[in-house]
Enzyme design. Structure first.
Site, PDB file in Angstrom:
ATOM      1  N   THR A  28       7.307   8.619 -10.842  1.00 40.02           N
ATOM      2  CA  THR A  28       5.771   9.099 -11.215  1.00 40.02           C
ATOM      3  C   THR A  28       5.714   9.619 -12.725  1.00 40.02           C
ATOM      4  OG1 THR A  28       5.233   9.587  -8.732  1.00 40.02           O
ATOM      5  CG2 THR A  28       4.149  10.853 -10.493  1.00 40.02           C
ATOM      6  N   GLY A  29       4.737   9.618 -13.373  1.00 46.58           N
ATOM      7  CA  GLY A  29       4.547   9.832 -14.679  1.00 46.58           C
ATOM      8  C   GLY A  29       4.212   8.753 -15.631  1.00 46.58           C
ATOM      9  N   SER A  30       3.929   8.999 -16.752  1.00 46.47           N
ATOM     10  CA  SER A  30       3.400   7.948 -17.629  1.00 46.47           C
ATOM     11  C   SER A  30       4.522   6.902 -18.038  1.00 46.47           C
ATOM     12  CB  SER A  30       3.141   8.831 -18.872  1.00 46.47           C
ATOM     13  OG  SER A  30       3.976   9.184 -19.720  1.00 46.47           O
ATOM     14  N   THR A  31       5.826   7.373 -18.157  1.00 46.07           N
ATOM     15  CA  THR A  31       6.954   6.172 -18.582  1.00 46.07           C
ATOM     16  C   THR A  31       7.027   5.386 -16.969  1.00 46.07           C
ATOM     17  OG1 THR A  31       7.921   7.842 -19.598  1.00 46.07           O
ATOM     18  CG2 THR A  31       9.321   5.946 -19.269  1.00 46.07           C
ATOM     19  N   ALA A  85      11.851  11.345 -16.674  1.00 48.84           N
ATOM     20  CA  ALA A  85      12.481  12.583 -16.648  1.00 48.84           C
ATOM     21  C   ALA A  85      11.606  13.578 -17.500  1.00 48.84           C
ATOM     22  CB  ALA A  85      13.928  12.352 -16.798  1.00 48.84           C
ATOM     23  N   GLU A 105       9.888  12.444  -5.281  1.00 51.79           N
ATOM     24  CA  GLU A 105      10.888  11.651  -6.178  1.00 51.79           C
ATOM     25  C   GLU A 105      12.302  12.158  -5.983  1.00 51.79           C
ATOM     26  OE1 GLU A 105       9.519  13.538  -9.839  1.00 51.79           O
ATOM     27  OE2 GLU A 105       8.306  11.636 -10.446  1.00 51.79           O
ATOM     28  N   LYS A 123      13.372  13.143 -24.659  1.00 55.44           N
ATOM     29  CA  LYS A 123      13.825  13.682 -23.402  1.00 55.44           C
ATOM     30  C   LYS A 123      15.143  14.003 -23.224  1.00 55.44           C
ATOM     31  CE  LYS A 123       9.535  13.051 -21.720  1.00 55.44           C
ATOM     32  NZ  LYS A 123       9.531  11.979 -20.475  1.00 55.44           N
TER      33      LYS A 123
HETATM   34  O1  DER Z   1       7.079  14.380 -12.982  1.00 56.05           O
HETATM   35  C1  DER Z   1       8.086  13.765 -13.221  1.00 56.05           C
HETATM   36  O2  DER Z   1       9.358  13.924 -12.708  1.00 56.05           O
HETATM   37  C2  DER Z   1       7.742  12.816 -14.161  1.00 56.05           C
HETATM   38  O3  DER Z   1       8.685  11.725 -13.872  1.00 56.05           O
HETATM   39  C3  DER Z   1       8.116  13.432 -15.687  1.00 56.05           C
HETATM   40  O4  DER Z   1       9.605  13.831 -15.251  1.00 56.05           O
HETATM   41  C4  DER Z   1       8.340  12.310 -16.791  1.00 56.05           C
HETATM   42  O5  DER Z   1       6.911  12.055 -17.040  1.00 56.05           O
HETATM   43  P1  DER Z   1       6.472  11.379 -18.338  1.00 56.05           P
HETATM   44  O6  DER Z   1       7.154   9.864 -18.050  1.00 56.05           O
HETATM   45  O7  DER Z   1       4.941  11.386 -18.266  1.00 56.05           O
HETATM   46  O8  DER Z   1       6.940  11.974 -19.466  1.00 56.05           O
END
Ligand code: DER
Length: 231
Positions: A28-31, A85, A105, A123
């Site tokens: 989950t998240g943009s990456t 992450a 996750e 990161k």
């Molecule tokens: O919430 C989460 O664990 C996401 O993976 C986060 O850690 C990374 O989000 P990003 O890819 O939007 O920076």
């Protein structure tokens, strides 16, 4: 933006680890969203995978790009999880949960043969903790839970000790499980494993965003196209 380019480069490279017939955990998240979209293209080109999302929003995105989505119970065990992450250190300890999905996750990562983290260079950290550590806690008795966290932090090897209830609009943020997120601004975390174990002993705490001994490979993308693989 350069950050998006770096994320999409890491996301695409991580998809090289996905082999035909695999069961894959989707982060989950943009990456991770870049990864889900790219995986959708690979499936359109004939790759066969079964996917388990780590959040409702990742599940919706996965379905929208034509991925076959099943529950973790249906998949039982996963070959690979690819996730983002908020921070990673040299020992591949992570802070995750910026997107509020840390519980699912961590469950999905723990049910996977391998976990690949995809990241942009920002990161990478020497020491975890500049990013506030998310802790998922049930709403019932939240003030008592916060007090118990404060007590643990008083003797922890950290720089700061502030605990903030994550809000969304003008209400407490609710996770997919309907729980709350407390963000711990610690500045630095001396012993991630120890803190993670201590936090999870507190009644009311469901899980925390420290991922120790879960990440096997880190793929870092750079805006100029360079990729760093660490395993
Ligand atoms: O919430 C989460 O664990 C996401 O993976 C986060 O850690 C990374 O989000 P990003 O890819 O939007 O920076």
């Amino acid at each position: 933006t350069p950050g998006d380019l770096a994320k999409s480069i890491a996301a695409r490279r991580a998809c090289d680890y996905v082999e035909d017939g695999m069961k894959v955990g989707l982060g989950t998240g943009s990456t991770a969203a870049f990864m889900v979209r790219h995986l959708g293209q690979l499936v359109a080109d004939g790759l066969r995978v079964t996917c388990v999302p780590t959040s409702a929003r990742t599940g919706a995105l996965a379905r929208s790009v034509g991925l076959q989505v099943v529950t973790l119970d249906e998949a039982r065990w996963l070959d690979l999880t690819i996730d983002g992450a908020d921070e990673f250190d040299r020992d591949f300890n992570l802070i995750k949960g910026g997107g509020g999905a840390l519980l699912h996750e961590k469950i999905v990562a723990a049910a996977s043969e391998r976990m690949v983290v995809i990241a942009d260079p920002s990161k990478r950290v020497e020491t975890l903790g500049a990013f506030p550590l998310p802790v998922e806690a049930v709403a019932f008795g939240l003030q008592s839970t916060r007090a118990a966290i404060a007590e643990i932090l008083a003797s922890a090897d950290v720089l700061n000790r502030s605990v903030t209830l994550r809000m969304e609009d003008d209400a407490p943020y609710a996770t997919d499980e309907g729980n709350r997120i407390l963000d711990l601004d610690l500045g630095r975390i001396g012993d991630a494993r120890r803190l993670s174990i201590q936090l999870n002993q507190i009644p009311g705490v469901v899980e925390n965003g420290l991922f120790c001994d879960l990440c096997d490979i880190v793929v870092v993308g750079h805006p100029d196209g360079r990729i760093e693989l660490r395993d």
